[in-house]
Design a protein around this motif. Sequence first.
Motif, PDB file in Angstrom:
ATOM      1  N   ASP A 171       0.746  -5.529  -8.034  1.00 20.91           N
ATOM      2  CA  ASP A 171      -0.634  -5.825  -7.682  1.00 20.91           C
ATOM      3  C   ASP A 171      -0.709  -7.136  -6.931  1.00 20.91           C
ATOM      4  O   ASP A 171      -0.120  -8.137  -7.327  1.00 20.91           O
ATOM      5  CB  ASP A 171      -1.466  -5.908  -8.971  1.00 20.91           C
ATOM      6  CG  ASP A 171      -2.942  -6.058  -8.683  1.00 20.91           C
ATOM      7  OD1 ASP A 171      -3.325  -5.859  -7.534  1.00 20.91           O
ATOM      8  OD2 ASP A 171      -3.689  -6.370  -9.628  1.00 20.91           O
ATOM      9  N   THR A 184       0.832  -1.202   0.000  1.00 16.39           N
ATOM     10  CA  THR A 184       0.000   0.000   0.000  1.00 16.39           C
ATOM     11  C   THR A 184       0.866   1.252   0.000  1.00 16.39           C
ATOM     12  O   THR A 184       0.604   2.207  -0.743  1.00 16.39           O
ATOM     13  CB  THR A 184      -0.927   0.002   1.223  1.00 16.39           C
ATOM     14  OG1 THR A 184      -1.772  -1.151   1.180  1.00 16.39           O
ATOM     15  CG2 THR A 184      -1.794   1.245   1.242  1.00 16.39           C
ATOM     16  N   GLY A 225       3.112   0.084 -11.846  1.00 13.68           N
ATOM     17  CA  GLY A 225       2.031   0.043 -10.883  1.00 13.68           C
ATOM     18  C   GLY A 225       1.343  -1.302 -10.840  1.00 13.68           C
ATOM     19  O   GLY A 225       0.943  -1.772  -9.784  1.00 13.68           O
ATOM     20  N   GLU A 226       1.244  -1.973 -11.988  1.00 17.05           N
ATOM     21  CA  GLU A 226       0.528  -3.240 -12.030  1.00 17.05           C
ATOM     22  C   GLU A 226       1.358  -4.401 -11.545  1.00 17.05           C
ATOM     23  O   GLU A 226       0.839  -5.399 -11.083  1.00 17.05           O
ATOM     24  CB  GLU A 226       0.059  -3.514 -13.463  1.00 17.05           C
ATOM     25  CG  GLU A 226      -1.001  -2.544 -13.950  1.00 17.05           C
ATOM     26  CD  GLU A 226      -2.271  -2.654 -13.150  1.00 17.05           C
ATOM     27  OE1 GLU A 226      -2.557  -3.746 -12.658  1.00 17.05           O
ATOM     28  OE2 GLU A 226      -2.982  -1.658 -13.007  1.00 17.05           O
ATOM     29  N   ARG A 255       4.153   5.279  -5.749  1.00 16.17           N
ATOM     30  CA  ARG A 255       4.122   5.240  -7.203  1.00 16.17           C
ATOM     31  C   ARG A 255       3.117   6.242  -7.757  1.00 16.17           C
ATOM     32  O   ARG A 255       3.368   6.905  -8.762  1.00 16.17           O
ATOM     33  CB  ARG A 255       3.775   3.828  -7.691  1.00 16.17           C
ATOM     34  CG  ARG A 255       4.936   2.854  -7.636  1.00 16.17           C
ATOM     35  CD  ARG A 255       4.592   1.600  -8.403  1.00 16.17           C
ATOM     36  NE  ARG A 255       3.375   0.981  -7.921  1.00 16.17           N
ATOM     37  CZ  ARG A 255       3.319   0.104  -6.934  1.00 16.17           C
ATOM     38  NH1 ARG A 255       4.425  -0.248  -6.327  1.00 16.17           N
ATOM     39  NH2 ARG A 255       2.168  -0.420  -6.550  1.00 16.17           N
ATOM     40  N   GLU A 256       1.963   6.348  -7.069  1.00 15.34           N
ATOM     41  CA  GLU A 256       0.972   7.312  -7.528  1.00 15.34           C
ATOM     42  C   GLU A 256       1.518   8.737  -7.421  1.00 15.34           C
ATOM     43  O   GLU A 256       1.275   9.570  -8.309  1.00 15.34           O
ATOM     44  CB  GLU A 256      -0.309   7.169  -6.701  1.00 15.34           C
ATOM     45  CG  GLU A 256      -1.064   5.870  -6.981  1.00 15.34           C
ATOM     46  CD  GLU A 256      -2.270   5.720  -6.067  1.00 15.34           C
ATOM     47  OE1 GLU A 256      -2.497   6.638  -5.242  1.00 15.34           O
ATOM     48  OE2 GLU A 256      -2.975   4.703  -6.175  1.00 15.34           O
ATOM     49  N   ALA A 316       2.396   1.583  -3.397  1.00 15.66           N
ATOM     50  CA  ALA A 316       1.426   2.052  -4.391  1.00 15.66           C
ATOM     51  C   ALA A 316       1.192   3.554  -4.261  1.00 15.66           C
ATOM     52  O   ALA A 316       1.097   4.269  -5.263  1.00 15.66           O
ATOM     53  CB  ALA A 316       0.105   1.292  -4.228  1.00 15.66           C
ATOM     54  N   ARG A 317       1.111   4.037  -3.021  1.00  9.82           N
ATOM     55  CA  ARG A 317       0.929   5.481  -2.830  1.00  9.82           C
ATOM     56  C   ARG A 317       2.137   6.258  -3.349  1.00  9.82           C
ATOM     57  O   ARG A 317       1.983   7.327  -3.946  1.00  9.82           O
ATOM     58  CB  ARG A 317       0.709   5.773  -1.348  1.00  9.82           C
ATOM     59  CG  ARG A 317      -0.639   5.286  -0.818  1.00  9.82           C
ATOM     60  CD  ARG A 317      -0.765   5.510   0.666  1.00  9.82           C
ATOM     61  NE  ARG A 317      -2.073   5.068   1.155  1.00  9.82           N
ATOM     62  CZ  ARG A 317      -2.401   5.027   2.442  1.00  9.82           C
ATOM     63  NH1 ARG A 317      -1.523   5.414   3.362  1.00  9.82           N
ATOM     64  NH2 ARG A 317      -3.600   4.611   2.805  1.00  9.82           N
TER      65      ARG A 317
END
Length: 402
Positions: free
Chosen positions: A260, A199, A256-257, A205-206, A202-203
């Motif tokens: 996952d 998590t 990003g993927e 990367r965003e 992911a944040r």
Amino acid sequence: MTPRTEPGPPAEPDPDAAATAPLWRAVQAFRLVTLLYAVGQQVASVPHYTDQRLSWVLIALMAVWSGVSAVLLSQWRIQHSPRIRTAVVLGDHVVVIALIFATRLIANYDWYHGHQTLPTTLWAANAVVSAAILWGPLGGVCSGLLIAAAVVTAREQWDLDVWRDATAPVLISVGLALGLAANTARRAQQQLQRAVRLTAAARERERLAREVHDGVLQVLSYIKRRGTEIGGPTAELAQQAGEQEVALRVLISEQGERADVGGPEQDLRPLLTAQATPVVFIATPGDPVPLGHWEARELSAAVAAALANVVQHAGPGAKAYVLLEDTGDELIVSVRDDGPGIAPGRLAEAEGQGRMGVSRSIVGRIAALGGTAQLLFEAHGDSTGEGLGAEWEFRVPRPPRH
């Protein structure tokens, strides 16, 4: 004058200890209850002992050890807690076995042969429980066998009566059950930590994707637009900027993927929509389009290669349109541009000259997915399609969904 030393950072709690901390604290309540039971058993049995004073001394030692071990085992934030726990669990076994055999010092043969040993079976189970939490089901079962063997040896019950006594089955069952519970807690803690890390990643990367979009991608788009307007030698720079813009968008989406954790499949739509630019328009279904990770990346890469060809060959100002359709049995992806089109035989000629971009990056990728890649032309106008744009149609079969 001695230099001052700065205190180091606080010690990080051991992840394994953090996972089993609730179990350690819960079983200390069990330790207290079993201690009360052992004291009550002492009160009922002391008239039958030959050395009552020594029996009370042993009970007092058992109570002191119960308090010390309960405090140490219930603390998991202290430094070197794994070492302390290991030492306390080993000490538990030494104390239990010593008390079991000490029963022979305070009672005669007739008493200890037919009754519980001094610490009682319930209090002795604390050592088994601690070993199970620390070492898992195997450690718990081995501890239960060891304590049960000590009880049988101290009571001299190596005859058929040993099979009528519930001590061994109870201790072994407790060790197995608590060991399995401890392993389950560890796995849950590992999954939680992994989810937290992913998590956070992911944040991050965003955040980076937003910064790249607001900075690098905007600059590349500006260079492409201005270079195309200026023309001349600058047009080549504009073309390369456009190619790198598409490649960077695909890279951000793929990064990003890849992290996952939602299972073996991922939604194809974000991989395609990440390739949208002011001159590339993406249309996808409203519902998710799940596809295997590798298959989704390969299909997305084929689309990216087709869009790169549009940037390189369709000329300045050319627009591209990507349409994703999910029929249930197959995926259909159309990549269409409004450029000058492709002359008949041009792809075969390029392949004959050793230029394998289309055959490998587009056709080869789709073929590896078990699908087909077909180059279509507009249905109206010149039969060659030249000057009316070109359209790629990718058809990829979907595996049956259960």
